[in-house]
Write an enzyme that holds these catalytic residues in place. Structure first.
Site, PDB file in Angstrom:
ATOM      1  N   THR A 122     -16.220  13.060   5.054  1.00 27.78           N
ATOM      2  CA  THR A 122     -17.082  12.501   4.656  1.00 27.78           C
ATOM      3  C   THR A 122     -17.356  11.167   5.732  1.00 27.78           C
ATOM      4  O   THR A 122     -16.673  11.681   7.494  1.00 27.78           O
ATOM      5  CB  THR A 122     -15.809  11.256   3.975  1.00 27.78           C
ATOM      6  OG1 THR A 122     -16.255   9.321   3.832  1.00 27.78           O
ATOM      7  CG2 THR A 122     -14.676  11.643   4.548  1.00 27.78           C
ATOM      8  N   ASP A 123     -18.121  10.646   5.948  1.00 26.94           N
ATOM      9  CA  ASP A 123     -18.401   9.629   7.413  1.00 26.94           C
ATOM     10  C   ASP A 123     -17.228   9.082   7.644  1.00 26.94           C
ATOM     11  O   ASP A 123     -17.237   8.618   8.951  1.00 26.94           O
ATOM     12  CB  ASP A 123     -19.759   9.319   7.212  1.00 26.94           C
ATOM     13  CG  ASP A 123     -19.615   7.515   6.011  1.00 26.94           C
ATOM     14  OD1 ASP A 123     -18.564   7.406   5.434  1.00 26.94           O
ATOM     15  OD2 ASP A 123     -21.173   6.702   5.626  1.00 26.94           O
ATOM     16  N   GLU A 124     -16.251   8.421   6.669  1.00 25.19           N
ATOM     17  CA  GLU A 124     -14.961   7.260   6.755  1.00 25.19           C
ATOM     18  C   GLU A 124     -14.272   7.996   8.417  1.00 25.19           C
ATOM     19  O   GLU A 124     -13.058   7.152   8.468  1.00 25.19           O
ATOM     20  CB  GLU A 124     -14.740   7.224   5.188  1.00 25.19           C
ATOM     21  CG  GLU A 124     -15.479   6.796   4.511  1.00 25.19           C
ATOM     22  CD  GLU A 124     -14.869   5.871   2.852  1.00 25.19           C
ATOM     23  OE1 GLU A 124     -13.449   5.272   3.477  1.00 25.19           O
ATOM     24  OE2 GLU A 124     -15.354   5.524   2.856  1.00 25.19           O
ATOM     25  N   TYR A 147      -6.916   7.490   2.993  1.00 22.90           N
ATOM     26  CA  TYR A 147      -7.734   8.465   2.544  1.00 22.90           C
ATOM     27  C   TYR A 147      -9.103   9.211   4.185  1.00 22.90           C
ATOM     28  O   TYR A 147      -8.249  10.621   3.965  1.00 22.90           O
ATOM     29  CB  TYR A 147      -8.958   7.512   1.797  1.00 22.90           C
ATOM     30  CG  TYR A 147      -9.996   8.513   0.997  1.00 22.90           C
ATOM     31  CD1 TYR A 147     -10.145   9.502   0.940  1.00 22.90           C
ATOM     32  CD2 TYR A 147     -11.059   7.821   1.910  1.00 22.90           C
ATOM     33  CE1 TYR A 147     -11.123  10.122   0.706  1.00 22.90           C
ATOM     34  CE2 TYR A 147     -12.831   8.799   1.883  1.00 22.90           C
ATOM     35  CZ  TYR A 147     -12.662  10.100   1.120  1.00 22.90           C
ATOM     36  OH  TYR A 147     -13.376  10.657   1.121  1.00 22.90           O
ATOM     37  N   LYS A 151      -8.789  12.910   5.175  1.00 25.91           N
ATOM     38  CA  LYS A 151      -9.752  13.599   5.238  1.00 25.91           C
ATOM     39  C   LYS A 151     -10.289  14.068   6.823  1.00 25.91           C
ATOM     40  O   LYS A 151     -10.301  15.299   6.838  1.00 25.91           O
ATOM     41  CB  LYS A 151     -11.191  13.245   4.752  1.00 25.91           C
ATOM     42  CG  LYS A 151     -10.924  12.171   2.874  1.00 25.91           C
ATOM     43  CD  LYS A 151     -11.122  13.504   2.281  1.00 25.91           C
ATOM     44  CE  LYS A 151     -12.595  14.491   2.590  1.00 25.91           C
ATOM     45  NZ  LYS A 151     -12.599  15.031   1.184  1.00 25.91           N
TER      46      LYS A 151
END
Ligand SMILES: NC(=O)c1ccc[n+]([C@@H]2O[C@H](COP(=O)([O-])OP(=O)(O)OC[C@H]3O[C@@H](n4cnc5c(N)ncnc54)[C@H](O)[C@@H]3O)[C@@H](O)[C@H]2O)c1
Length: 331
Positions: A122-124, A147, A151
């Site tokens: 994810t970009d997060e 989260y 990741k």
């Protein structure tokens, strides 16, 4: 080609499976999912008579099963994850278990049996882009919530298995997805459902947080292209360059449904809330030739229409968190 898709009963995984099998009539998919929060086998009902599709209920942390299934597959695509930021703030443990230890067991099997591993990230993991230019694949990894941190840990594990053991792998980092079959606790479906039910729409903080959005069909098309065209060991950002504030998204949905902005209710902000996510995906465009096809406003209208037409899909999934969300408190 035989694919093992993990987490395929969730929002993005189920969309990937249906589209992949439609485009690749001679390939087969075994979907492994432990049917945790976010999963729904109804997403895959259209495949019940498709002999190229099968399902097994199990956990990606179960090394014994994973070894058996990976051995018998050509490609592993892992969507399985604990995926909701709010839940990770309330209780990070399941995120550490699935997102880190689950990825570890898939990597162990991948290196043992020498298969291709597609890691859906994810970009997060890049953290807050506020006041900065868009992040590319070489930008610093700087996650802000549990989260994103789990990741990011998984991304590092994948990269290390490529460097250390030479595994064949690709990591994708996509922006926020939306579309049919997204679980009601996420911003867009929650807003649509609450408006349909004539309930106020809670917005964190002042609603000016910026997220970059992509229609789920564009995301799964990018993943499908990378399986055959991507370069092993590489990371690919995926975005449709649609950066929009949360407030503006909610207003757009209110406009589509002809409801007043007075339905918005501002609630306490999420701890560690990033102000902006922004990535650059010129690498996948140049190397693979993938480009997003859908415009945000059109795709949003299609999504609202889908939720209006599919009450029987979302109504049984409505819980307290969707109906009566409280101002943010850490449990
Ligand atoms: N939704 C987004 O906007 C977005 C954006 C970028 C990346 N991603 C990533 O894409 C992936 C899929 O996201 P999603 O939105 O479809 O999530 P989702 O929550 O809808 O689906 C996740 C699926 O994984 C399954 N699962 C969870 N733990 C498991 C375990 N231990 N073993 C087997 N299955 C397990 C769940 O049952 C569920 O079906 C995730 O890895 C997420 O980090 C999501």
């Amino acid at each position: 080609m035989k694919l093992l898709v993990c987490g395929g009963a969730g929002f993005i995984g189920s969309t990937f499976i249906k589209n992949f099998l439609k485009n690749n009539l001679h390939d087969s998919i075994l979907n492994l999912d432990n049917l945790a929060i976010g999963s729904n086998l109804k997403n895959l009902e259209s495949l019940k008579n498709n002999s190229n599709y099968s399902f097994i209920k199990d956990d990606i942390k179960n090394q014994y099963t994973i070894n058996k299934l990976v051995k018998d597959s050509d490609v592993i695509v892992n969507f399985a994850a604990e995926s909701h930021v709010d839940r990770s703030i309330a209780n990070p443990k399941p995120f550490i278990d699935t997102n880190i230890l689950g990825t570890y067991s898939l990597l162990e099997a991948t290196r043992t049996y020498d298969k291709q591993f597609i890691h859906i990230s994810t970009d997060e993991i890049y953290g807050d882009a506020y006041g900065q230019s868009s992040f590319n694949e070489n930008s610093q990894i700087n996650p802000s919530n549990p989260y994103a941190a789990t990741k990011a840990a998984a991304d590092h594990l994948v990269a290390s298995y490529h460097k250390t053991y030479g595994i064949n792998c690709i990591t994708t980092r996509c922006t926020n997805n939306f579309g049919p079959n997204q679980f009601p606790e996420k911003l867009i479906p929650k807003t649509i459902i609450r408006i349909i039910k004539n309930l106020k729409i809670p917005l964190y903080g002042d609603g000016t947080q910026i997220r970059s959005w992509i229609y789920v069909y564009d995301h799964v098309h990018a993943i499908e292209s990378l399986i055959t065209k991507g370069t092993s060991g590489q990371v690919y950002n995926i975005t449709a360059y649609e950066e929009i504030t949360n407030k503006s998204i909610v207003e757009k949905i209110l406009d589509i449904l002809g409801k007043p902005y007075s339905m918005i209710e501002y609630v306490g902000d999420r701890p560690g809330h990033d102000k902006r996510y922004s990535i650059d995906s010129s690498k996948i465009e140049k190397e693979i030739g993938w480009k997003p096809k859908y415009k945000f406003d059109d795709a949003l209208k299609q999504t609202v229409e889908w939720y209006l037409q599919n009450k029987s899909w979302w109504d049984p999934l409505i819980d307290e968190n969707t109906l009566h969300p409280q101002p943010w408190t850490i449990k």
